[in-house]
Design a protein around this motif. Sequence first.
Motif, PDB file in Angstrom:
ATOM      1  N   PHE A   1       0.832  -1.203   0.000  1.00  0.00           N
ATOM      2  CA  PHE A   1       0.000   0.000   0.000  1.00  0.00           C
ATOM      3  C   PHE A   1       0.870   1.257   0.000  1.00  0.00           C
ATOM      4  N   ARG A   2       1.906   1.251   0.837  1.00  0.00           N
ATOM      5  CA  ARG A   2       2.780   2.439   0.906  1.00  0.00           C
ATOM      6  C   ARG A   2       3.467   2.697  -0.430  1.00  0.00           C
ATOM      7  N   ARG A   3       3.890   1.638  -1.114  1.00  0.00           N
ATOM      8  CA  ARG A   3       4.542   1.831  -2.414  1.00  0.00           C
ATOM      9  C   ARG A   3       3.574   2.409  -3.446  1.00  0.00           C
ATOM     10  N   LEU A   4       2.349   1.921  -3.443  1.00  0.00           N
ATOM     11  CA  LEU A   4       1.374   2.368  -4.430  1.00  0.00           C
ATOM     12  C   LEU A   4       0.787   3.735  -4.101  1.00  0.00           C
ATOM     13  N   HIS A   5       0.672   4.024  -2.795  1.00  0.00           N
ATOM     14  CA  HIS A   5      -0.030   5.249  -2.383  1.00  0.00           C
ATOM     15  C   HIS A   5       0.775   5.980  -1.304  1.00  0.00           C
TER      16      HIS A   5
END
Length: 319
Positions: A129-133
Amino acid sequence: MIVDEGTNPFEVGVATELFGLPRPELGLPRPLYEVTLCAPAPEIRMNHGFFTLTGASGLDAVDRADTLVVPGRPDNVVPRAPAVLDAIRHAHARGARVMSLCTGTFALAEAGLLDGRRAATHWRWADSFRRLHPKVLLEPDVLFVDEGDILTAAGSAAALDLGLYVWRRDHGAEIANHVSRRLVFAAHRDGGQRQFVERPVPDVRDESLAPLLAWAQERLGEPLTVADLAARARVSPATLHRRFRAQLGTTPLAWLTGERVALACRLIERGEERLDVVAARSGLGTAANLRARLRRATGLSPSAYRRRFGAGGGEALVS
């Protein structure tokens, strides 16, 4: 509730159980919620093709929703259908409350609703999630996050925590407790996800806190302390603290305070107008402490809480 390709059926079931069932035990003339399933296509294959859902309304049903529920799905790197993202955006733009369950947070982030906001999602997908957003303020150690118009639950079971929180926020502690009893689920569970991280489970004797919790809930008006709880459980305070952290994700004192605030809410809802009586019977001691604890837990003063949830209407609570 939007059901998209690959949606996890468990979360659909949780939301249906929470908001879609008749509740005659409440004795109300009409349901407090009405649930409509909607989907971007006439047939939707659920997670791993386990079954196909038919008969859902089209996405135009979202235009009539006061609250939009977005369940999760396991294939979070696959983009959502543009029509689904548009429906989420339009619902939020016109003022609907938006609530995601488990990895449904990915859909809200993909729709652009979470940039600069706090959010929760399942711990297993936190790094992805952190990588995408990267603009979303992910909180990996909480069961759910309330940002007012947007609420996000951290996992499938945490959807129950969030759903009961919504019942409590919308209709008060007394009704939320009725719903939790029917679900056989704790009405309020503090804590984070670290308790759910995979780890070996040793073969130990039963150390369930359930008997102790039941004992304490019958004595909330008494001057119970953490030492009293430990003595009842026949363990040291440090051992009790570890068990509370492992089983409930909170501390003994935080649990005890939360139960006392919930009892105070029920007393207010049932019509008790004397603030000192509510404080004494709930174990919160003083009217000042009751005011502070209730405002911290609900955002409302005792009088405002009674005006919103009390049986008698708008009379003020008196000390």
